[in-house]
Design a protein around this motif. Sequence first.
Motif, PDB file in Angstrom:
ATOM      1  N   VAL A 102       0.860  -1.180   0.000  1.00  7.34           N
ATOM      2  CA  VAL A 102       0.000   0.000   0.000  1.00  7.34           C
ATOM      3  C   VAL A 102       0.893   1.226   0.000  1.00  7.34           C
ATOM      4  O   VAL A 102       1.822   1.326   0.787  1.00  7.34           O
ATOM      5  N   ASN A 103       0.618   2.147  -0.916  1.00 12.72           N
ATOM      6  CA  ASN A 103       1.301   3.434  -0.919  1.00 12.72           C
ATOM      7  C   ASN A 103       0.336   4.443  -1.514  1.00 12.72           C
ATOM      8  O   ASN A 103       0.184   4.528  -2.727  1.00 12.72           O
TER       9      ASN A 103
ATOM     10  N   GLN B 137      -6.701  13.789   5.579  1.00  9.03           N
ATOM     11  CA  GLN B 137      -5.993  12.951   4.626  1.00  9.03           C
ATOM     12  C   GLN B 137      -4.799  12.323   5.325  1.00  9.03           C
ATOM     13  O   GLN B 137      -4.047  13.008   6.020  1.00  9.03           O
ATOM     14  N   VAL B 138      -4.644  11.011   5.126  1.00  8.94           N
ATOM     15  CA  VAL B 138      -3.583  10.258   5.776  1.00  8.94           C
ATOM     16  C   VAL B 138      -2.850   9.454   4.707  1.00  8.94           C
ATOM     17  O   VAL B 138      -3.466   8.678   3.973  1.00  8.94           O
ATOM     18  N   HIS B 139      -1.548   9.654   4.609  1.00  9.27           N
ATOM     19  CA  HIS B 139      -0.722   8.878   3.686  1.00  9.27           C
ATOM     20  C   HIS B 139      -0.232   7.647   4.420  1.00  9.27           C
ATOM     21  O   HIS B 139       0.396   7.749   5.476  1.00  9.27           O
ATOM     22  N   ILE B 140      -0.524   6.469   3.855  1.00 10.28           N
ATOM     23  CA  ILE B 140      -0.089   5.211   4.461  1.00 10.28           C
ATOM     24  C   ILE B 140       0.678   4.426   3.416  1.00 10.28           C
ATOM     25  O   ILE B 140       0.237   4.285   2.280  1.00 10.28           O
TER      26      ILE B 140
ATOM     27  N   ARG C 122     -11.852   7.218   0.892  1.00 13.52           N
ATOM     28  CA  ARG C 122     -11.408   7.056  -0.490  1.00 13.52           C
ATOM     29  C   ARG C 122      -9.893   6.869  -0.491  1.00 13.52           C
ATOM     30  O   ARG C 122      -9.190   7.466   0.314  1.00 13.52           O
ATOM     31  N   PHE C 123      -9.406   6.056  -1.430  1.00 14.69           N
ATOM     32  CA  PHE C 123      -7.977   5.786  -1.534  1.00 14.69           C
ATOM     33  C   PHE C 123      -7.475   6.236  -2.896  1.00 14.69           C
ATOM     34  O   PHE C 123      -8.081   5.946  -3.925  1.00 14.69           O
ATOM     35  N   THR C 124      -6.347   6.945  -2.898  1.00 12.88           N
ATOM     36  CA  THR C 124      -5.682   7.352  -4.134  1.00 12.88           C
ATOM     37  C   THR C 124      -4.268   6.802  -4.099  1.00 12.88           C
ATOM     38  O   THR C 124      -3.496   7.120  -3.176  1.00 12.88           O
ATOM     39  N   GLN C 125      -3.924   5.972  -5.076  1.00 15.57           N
ATOM     40  CA  GLN C 125      -2.601   5.352  -5.148  1.00 15.57           C
ATOM     41  C   GLN C 125      -1.527   6.410  -5.369  1.00 15.57           C
ATOM     42  O   GLN C 125      -1.749   7.383  -6.101  1.00 15.57           O
ATOM     43  N   GLY C 126      -0.366   6.246  -4.756  1.00 15.28           N
ATOM     44  CA  GLY C 126       0.778   7.116  -5.001  1.00 15.28           C
ATOM     45  C   GLY C 126       1.045   8.072  -3.858  1.00 15.28           C
ATOM     46  O   GLY C 126       0.319   8.126  -2.875  1.00 15.28           O
ATOM     47  N   PRO C 127       2.110   8.839  -3.986  1.00 17.12           N
ATOM     48  CA  PRO C 127       2.504   9.768  -2.925  1.00 17.12           C
ATOM     49  C   PRO C 127       1.502  10.921  -2.806  1.00 17.12           C
ATOM     50  O   PRO C 127       0.784  11.233  -3.749  1.00 17.12           O
TER      51      PRO C 127
END
Length: 155
Positions: free
Chosen positions: A3-4, A58-61, A130-135
Amino acid sequence: MEVNGVFDVTVVSAYGTQKGGKVDQSDPYCKVSVKDLELFRTEVVKNSLSPIWNCRKQVHIEGSAVSDSEMITFDVYDHDRLSRDDFLGRVELSIAAIARGEEVEKVHMLKGRSLPRKDAVTGALTVEVRFTQGPPTDSCTNWHFENGKFRPGSA
């Protein structure tokens, strides 16, 4: 599963929660966490059994070993000034399932904690994830999985 990406999480509202203490209303808030590490929490809504928060973060995992058992947990509590906050219910959503794009319902029935506790729980919680792939493109909180542990910061 690797997951990124950015999880755009909105805690919208709760409906029909039970009274937390001896008064007719609660002062509810929602704490959002992964593996007992708090990502964020909503504001307290005074005197309500059906609070509206509309709290968006928003949380980057990122991580290479994220299993279906890794959950984003939404715990609803009644804020008490003079004693421990009362637990009102919980919703758990799989991080990997969200990242795979599986549909996650907006309205979830609140549940009790796992045994040995016996929580009397009523009501529902409305969340949008919602999930958005990438940095990340905007500033957001960064977290990563490392050796099965969830840690703050980038990997």
